[in-house]
Design an enzyme around this catalytic site. Structure first.
Site, PDB file in Angstrom:
ATOM      1  N   VAL A 136      31.347  39.918  31.228  1.00 21.30           N
ATOM      2  CA  VAL A 136      30.608  40.936  30.471  1.00 21.30           C
ATOM      3  C   VAL A 136      29.557  41.587  31.365  1.00 21.30           C
ATOM      4  CG1 VAL A 136      29.163  41.377  28.450  1.00 21.30           C
ATOM      5  CG2 VAL A 136      30.914  39.612  28.344  1.00 21.30           C
ATOM      6  N   GLY A 190      36.734  50.980  42.651  1.00 25.89           N
ATOM      7  CA  GLY A 190      36.999  49.597  42.209  1.00 25.89           C
ATOM      8  C   GLY A 190      36.373  49.259  40.871  1.00 25.89           C
ATOM      9  N   LYS A 208      34.534  42.781  25.604  1.00 28.18           N
ATOM     10  CA  LYS A 208      33.166  42.376  25.978  1.00 28.18           C
ATOM     11  C   LYS A 208      32.270  42.291  24.742  1.00 28.18           C
ATOM     12  CE  LYS A 208      33.441  44.526  30.546  1.00 28.18           C
ATOM     13  NZ  LYS A 208      33.288  45.800  31.242  1.00 28.18           N
ATOM     14  N   GLY A 305      32.258  46.760  39.695  1.00 29.40           N
ATOM     15  CA  GLY A 305      32.241  46.770  41.162  1.00 29.40           C
ATOM     16  C   GLY A 305      32.451  45.374  41.704  1.00 29.40           C
TER      17      GLY A 305
HETATM   18  P1  NAP Z   1      42.372  43.419  41.366  1.00 31.04           P
HETATM   19  O1  NAP Z   1      41.633  44.119  42.445  1.00 31.04           O
HETATM   20  O2  NAP Z   1      43.581  44.071  40.783  1.00 31.04           O
HETATM   21  O3  NAP Z   1      42.755  41.967  41.924  1.00 31.04           O
HETATM   22  C1  NAP Z   1      43.623  41.099  41.247  1.00 31.04           C
HETATM   23  C2  NAP Z   1      44.001  39.963  42.186  1.00 31.04           C
HETATM   24  O4  NAP Z   1      44.763  39.017  41.470  1.00 31.04           O
HETATM   25  C3  NAP Z   1      44.837  40.406  43.387  1.00 31.04           C
HETATM   26  O5  NAP Z   1      44.479  39.691  44.532  1.00 31.04           O
HETATM   27  C4  NAP Z   1      46.270  40.042  42.973  1.00 31.04           C
HETATM   28  O6  NAP Z   1      47.100  39.715  44.064  1.00 31.04           O
HETATM   29  C5  NAP Z   1      46.019  38.800  42.133  1.00 31.04           C
HETATM   30  N1  NAP Z   1      47.038  38.639  41.113  1.00 31.04           N
HETATM   31  C6  NAP Z   1      47.254  39.413  40.023  1.00 31.04           C
HETATM   32  N2  NAP Z   1      48.279  38.947  39.306  1.00 31.04           N
HETATM   33  C7  NAP Z   1      48.725  37.837  39.956  1.00 31.04           C
HETATM   34  C8  NAP Z   1      49.761  36.907  39.716  1.00 31.04           C
HETATM   35  N3  NAP Z   1      50.573  37.000  38.662  1.00 31.04           N
HETATM   36  N4  NAP Z   1      49.930  35.874  40.595  1.00 31.04           N
HETATM   37  C9  NAP Z   1      49.122  35.761  41.678  1.00 31.04           C
HETATM   38  N5  NAP Z   1      48.103  36.605  41.941  1.00 31.04           N
HETATM   39  C10 NAP Z   1      47.918  37.634  41.098  1.00 31.04           C
HETATM   40  O7  NAP Z   1      41.422  43.123  40.110  1.00 31.04           O
HETATM   41  P2  NAP Z   1      39.830  42.992  40.118  1.00 31.04           P
HETATM   42  O8  NAP Z   1      39.225  44.340  39.947  1.00 31.04           O
HETATM   43  O9  NAP Z   1      39.392  42.133  41.233  1.00 31.04           O
HETATM   44  O10 NAP Z   1      39.588  42.247  38.716  1.00 31.04           O
HETATM   45  C11 NAP Z   1      39.890  40.882  38.565  1.00 31.04           C
HETATM   46  C12 NAP Z   1      39.313  40.373  37.246  1.00 31.04           C
HETATM   47  O11 NAP Z   1      37.898  40.601  37.224  1.00 31.04           O
HETATM   48  C13 NAP Z   1      39.850  41.080  35.988  1.00 31.04           C
HETATM   49  O12 NAP Z   1      39.910  40.142  34.930  1.00 31.04           O
HETATM   50  C14 NAP Z   1      38.778  42.115  35.677  1.00 31.04           C
HETATM   51  O13 NAP Z   1      38.711  42.474  34.309  1.00 31.04           O
HETATM   52  C15 NAP Z   1      37.534  41.355  36.072  1.00 31.04           C
HETATM   53  N6  NAP Z   1      36.388  42.189  36.402  1.00 31.04           N
HETATM   54  C16 NAP Z   1      36.514  43.195  37.302  1.00 31.04           C
HETATM   55  C17 NAP Z   1      35.408  43.987  37.614  1.00 31.04           C
HETATM   56  C18 NAP Z   1      35.483  45.125  38.586  1.00 31.04           C
HETATM   57  O14 NAP Z   1      34.524  45.905  38.669  1.00 31.04           O
HETATM   58  N7  NAP Z   1      36.559  45.283  39.326  1.00 31.04           N
HETATM   59  C19 NAP Z   1      34.178  43.719  36.996  1.00 31.04           C
HETATM   60  C20 NAP Z   1      34.083  42.644  36.095  1.00 31.04           C
HETATM   61  C21 NAP Z   1      35.196  41.887  35.799  1.00 31.04           C
HETATM   62  P3  NAP Z   1      47.493  40.795  45.211  1.00 31.04           P
HETATM   63  O15 NAP Z   1      46.208  41.042  45.949  1.00 31.04           O
HETATM   64  O16 NAP Z   1      48.518  40.149  46.054  1.00 31.04           O
HETATM   65  O17 NAP Z   1      47.982  42.003  44.451  1.00 31.04           O
HETATM   66  N1  HSE Z   2      36.611  47.922  34.325  1.00 33.55           N
HETATM   67  C1  HSE Z   2      35.370  47.322  33.962  1.00 33.55           C
HETATM   68  C2  HSE Z   2      34.318  48.410  33.745  1.00 33.55           C
HETATM   69  C3  HSE Z   2      34.932  46.369  35.042  1.00 33.55           C
HETATM   70  O1  HSE Z   2      34.547  49.542  34.165  1.00 33.55           O
HETATM   71  O2  HSE Z   2      33.289  48.124  33.145  1.00 33.55           O
HETATM   72  C4  HSE Z   2      33.753  45.525  34.623  1.00 33.55           C
HETATM   73  O3  HSE Z   2      34.103  44.605  33.656  1.00 33.55           O
END
Ligand code: NAP
Ligand code: HSE
Length: 437
Positions: A136, A190, A208, A305
């Protein structure tokens, strides 16, 4: 005399935007973490789909794996962060780890909002912690504040901006960008989910909000209770009309206790420019917590981010290392069983945009339909449209059910030109204080 640091072997499920940033933070801030905790957190495994992919921050050879068993079956791994996203296989992996006695930190709001009870049951079975700060509002420590700092504050309302991508898009639209340009930029930076429809459709914010309401009210609030609308229907005309009335269009999340029943909603709203949420720009988030003892506390900061989210993941890891076993908190934040407020009972002032024929008697018919449902007009601005009139109306506080019935009646008037939309108005000042009454 300083003691020898204790090594904690850590695994990551996912090494994308957040996972790579968690590794980087653990490496770059390793000395600080060790000074503060006496522990050195070392990433020894990271699960990915494709080990050959180019990565911004590269782990040592042999760390990346495509085999979950290499994480699950390594007894030396003391802590896992799930930063891969999605419901499956992430859900099964987390359940297996918890049941097997490995503590887990997750950033996965969909998983937590949809399968919370199962996950906390598994954590209890494994006598370990499940922490979820990063799920969140990324860097903002709102879960810790709600669960620890405000444990005795009886929080009854949470209001906020909890999705960085949509706030970034709406800010950019105010500055003149198109919706498409702004979304592409949010993805490049990102901020967006793997499927950005989760952001723009409000589902990310809904998950959230369900988590925030669950923790704030101590009662399970299913994500299905959240009345959700995304920003796909927000046009540049809405943004311009809001600016002309000294307001801003924002995707607003609210969780409210009304007579010990829960109302949870996410949707676009017009926020008065004097309201604290109006100043939240770009990918920033803010959460306003209102409670008996605290009156109001606002937390604000980066809401998306890689590094921003990693900061919350690492903080949860440090908390687990510092409070072994199930920690000092009951793992599951739920302790009671509240009901949902029936649809339509929540009241708000509303902004209405109505396209109607521009001739005598039309205003009177609109006013009649609104009055028939007890909806009172506080402010009305008329603009000439293309052969018709566009009315911008702000109402006094009115129940949503009555407003929706009035709008249905207005839509079916022969004078209606179809363009009827309504958004809630967010203001701490009453309609009178806004100078509109
Ligand atoms: P991302 O950049 O798409 O990264 C996902 C990672 O998980 C990649 O390394 C991918 O592997 C791996 N992956 C996905 N499916 C898989 C599977 N079935 N088996 C093995 N590995 C797998 O996503 P992210 O932005 O880091 O977000 C990750 C989590 O954090 C999500 O739940 C998102 O909601 C949360 N989150 C993100 C943010 C943000 O700002 N980005 C903020 C808060 C929370 P590959 O690298 O080989 O593709
Ligand atoms: N995609 C989400 C956002 C990442 O834009 O707020 C943080 O959880």
């Amino acid at each position: 005399m300083r003691r020898e640091a204790i090594d904690v072997r850590v695994a990551l499920l996912g090494y994308g935007t957040v996972g790579a940033a968690v590794h980087r933070l653990l490496e770059e801030q390793g000395d600080e973490i060790e000074r503060a905790t006496g522990h050195r957190l070392r990433v020894v495994r990271a699960l990915v789909r494709d080990t050959a992919r180019e990565r911004g921050f590269s782990p040592d050879a042999g760390v990346l794996t495509t085999d979950f068993a290499a994480v699950r079956d390594d007894p030396a791994i003391g802590l896992v962060a799930e930063v891969m996203g999605g419901l499956e296989p992430a859900g099964e992996y987390v359940l297996e780890l918890l049941r097997g006695g490995t503590p887990v930190v997750t950033a996965n709001k969909q998983l937590l909002a949809r399968r919370g009870p199962e996950l906390f049951e598994a954590a209890a079975a494994g006598a370990v912690q499940l922490r979820f700060e990063a799920s969140v509002c990324a860097a903002i420590p709102v879960i810790k504040v709600l669960r620890e700092s405000l444990v005795a504050s009886n929080v009854h309302r949470v209001l906020g901006i909890v999705n960085g991508t949509t706030n970034f898009i709406l800010s950019a639209m105010e500055a003149g960008s198109t919706y498409g340009e702004a979304l592409a930029e949010a993805q490049r930076l990102g901020y967006a989910e793997a499927d950005p429809a989760e952001d723009v459709g409000g589902l990310d914010a809904a998950a959230k909000t369900a988590i925030l309401a669950t923790v704030a009210f101590g009662s399970r609030v299913p994500v299905e209770w959240v009345d959700v609308e995304g920003i796909e229907g927000v046009t540049r005309e809405h943004v311009a009309a809001a600016r002309a009335m000294e307001m801003h269009v924002k995707l607003v999340a609210r969780a409210t206790l009304v007579d010990e029943r829960v109302d949870v909603r996410v949707g676009p709203a017009l926020v008065d420019s004097h309201h604290p949420l109006a100043a939240i720009e770009g990918a920033f988030n803010a959460v306003m917590l209102q409670g008996d003892a605290i009156r109001e506390i606002t937390l604000e900061g980066p809401g998306a981010g890689g590094l921003e989210t990693a900061s919350a993941v690492v903080a949860d890891m440090v908390s687990i290392v510092g409070t072994t076993g199930t920690g000092f908190l009951q793992n599951d934040p739920v302790w009671r069983d509240l009901e949902q407020l029936p649809a339509g009972e929540l009241t708000s002032p509303w902004y209405l945009r109505l396209e109607v024929e521009d001739r005598a008697g039309v205003l009177a018919r609109l006013a009649h339909e609104l009055a028939a449902e007890g909806v009172s007009v506080a402010r009305l601005v008329q603009q000439p449209g293309d052969g018709h009139a566009v009315l911008h109306v702000v109402t006094h506080e009115a129940p949503q059910g009555g407003l929706e019935r009035a709008l249905a009646a207005i839509r079916s008037l022969p004078e209606s030109r179809g363009g009827v939309s309504a958004l809630p108005v967010v203001s701490d000042r009453g309609i009178e204080d806004l100078g509109w009454a």
